[in-house]
Design an enzyme around this catalytic site. Sequence first.
Site, mmCIF file in Angstrom:
data_model
loop_
_atom_site.group_PDB
_atom_site.id
_atom_site.type_symbol
_atom_site.label_atom_id
_atom_site.label_comp_id
_atom_site.label_asym_id
_atom_site.label_seq_id
_atom_site.Cartn_x
_atom_site.Cartn_y
_atom_site.Cartn_z
ATOM 1 N N ASP A 64 26.762 3.753 3.182
ATOM 2 C CA ASP A 64 26.425 2.374 2.851
ATOM 3 C C ASP A 64 25.069 1.938 3.403
ATOM 4 O O ASP A 64 24.742 0.759 3.402
ATOM 5 C CB ASP A 64 27.525 1.413 3.338
ATOM 6 C CG ASP A 64 28.124 1.796 4.679
ATOM 7 O OD1 ASP A 64 27.573 2.691 5.345
ATOM 8 O OD2 ASP A 64 29.154 1.205 5.056
ATOM 9 N N HIS A 77 27.435 0.469 9.391
ATOM 10 C CA HIS A 77 28.100 -0.425 10.336
ATOM 11 C C HIS A 77 28.425 0.347 11.624
ATOM 12 O O HIS A 77 28.880 1.489 11.566
ATOM 13 C CB HIS A 77 29.395 -0.987 9.739
ATOM 14 C CG HIS A 77 29.194 -1.730 8.454
ATOM 15 N ND1 HIS A 77 29.227 -1.098 7.226
ATOM 16 C CD2 HIS A 77 28.950 -3.040 8.212
ATOM 17 C CE1 HIS A 77 29.012 -2.003 6.276
ATOM 18 N NE2 HIS A 77 28.840 -3.179 6.853
ATOM 19 N N ASP A 105 27.555 5.750 9.458
ATOM 20 C CA ASP A 105 27.834 4.553 8.667
ATOM 21 C C ASP A 105 26.828 3.466 9.011
ATOM 22 O O ASP A 105 26.388 3.363 10.155
ATOM 23 C CB ASP A 105 29.263 4.086 8.991
ATOM 24 C CG ASP A 105 29.846 3.120 7.984
ATOM 25 O OD1 ASP A 105 29.368 1.973 7.935
ATOM 26 O OD2 ASP A 105 30.782 3.494 7.263
ATOM 27 N N HIS A 136 36.692 1.265 12.401
ATOM 28 C CA HIS A 136 36.675 -0.068 13.027
ATOM 29 C C HIS A 136 37.994 -0.466 13.685
ATOM 30 O O HIS A 136 38.009 -1.399 14.496
ATOM 31 C CB HIS A 136 36.310 -1.139 11.992
ATOM 32 C CG HIS A 136 34.908 -1.045 11.486
ATOM 33 N ND1 HIS A 136 33.814 -1.018 12.318
ATOM 34 C CD2 HIS A 136 34.421 -0.973 10.217
ATOM 35 C CE1 HIS A 136 32.714 -0.928 11.586
ATOM 36 N NE2 HIS A 136 33.053 -0.906 10.316
#
Length: 393
Positions: free
Chosen positions: A262, A175, A173, A137
Amino acid sequence: MSQNAVYVFHDDELRYRFNDTHPFDPERLLMTRDLLEKAGALQPSQMREPRAATEEELLLAHTPEYIAEVKALSEPAPSEQAIADSDRFGLNTEDTPFFPGMHDVTRRIVGGSIEAADIVMSGRADHALHLGGGLHHALPNKGAGFCVYNDASVAIAYIRKRYGVKVLYVDTDVHHGDGVQWSFYHDPHVCTLSFHETGKYLFPGTGAPNERGEGEGYGMCVNVPVEPYTEDDSWLEGFDEALERVVRFFKPDVIVSQHGCDAHALDPLAHVHCSTRIYMEMPKTIHSLAHQYCQGRWVALGGGGYDIWRVVPRAWSFLWLTMTEHPLLERLRQEPDLPLPAAWLAEWAGKSPLELPPTWLDAVHEWTPMPRRDEITEKNRRTREISLMYVPK
């Protein structure tokens, strides 16, 4: 069993800890390594220690001003000016707060991903795994989403600069892999594929199908968002189709993948409803395509994963078992209720606040179908058609 894979790790990476209550807990690195060792799947001869990244290497993906700010905030007592500037650089938030020694420990993590890339690109191993990495990120001039420096972006830029080859970045991921996407949004030699929960409800709010790259890089950015409560079958159907089509189209020289775990139903920070099965199957697809298109060249990084007790060690172990073609994987396909090593359970049960799972894979009866399963699956298929509309079948 192939030994042509290396496991990159250094104890310094355990110092990447924001505070005692933060969900990003490096203890998961120790738990994973211990599980692999107790399963007889990780030998000292397979391990490599990373060096720290140089400032010149950090500059491949970050601005001088940002690096200077990270350094200033890493002091035991940062100056008033550094603290005043911390908001502007994204390093004074609940998600990504500054901490002492931040610069040195994070550049060690970046160095680990560079080391993994060098090992693979120099031919010393087909595959390299660096679970401390995957901080996807961080932006060129801003920390975000638990990420200070973006080791994935630096490693890809390093591969481009030193070896001049085409790189496919695959982000699994839950995200969206926004930091890596924006780093190479105009680059026709780096293709980014992110498979994630839709940003309508989840940080960072990006990763829509219409984010396709710009300029010469148009079409080199592929985002495949899925709906909340997506289950294994829909997730894997979409992942396999997207990855196979993108690899055939782009024909990369090396695959760099990020393996946040996740998307599991037990993860506290997202809404996808998958089991450990996807973490056994996704690496299998990447591994096969790496050998088919990239002469085996595959660099894998860690990432998110916030149920560190019940999910992360098992999910990340499947990644290493795939890289080494360990016979335990085939046994798991024949015996899905195979128990975890008793010595590992005994080591960690007393430390875990939650009851540890007894088996490598989640029990089938734990995952009842979601009420809107068919509707979610169909919605994911329609979205995927839009995401892949410019990628030939």
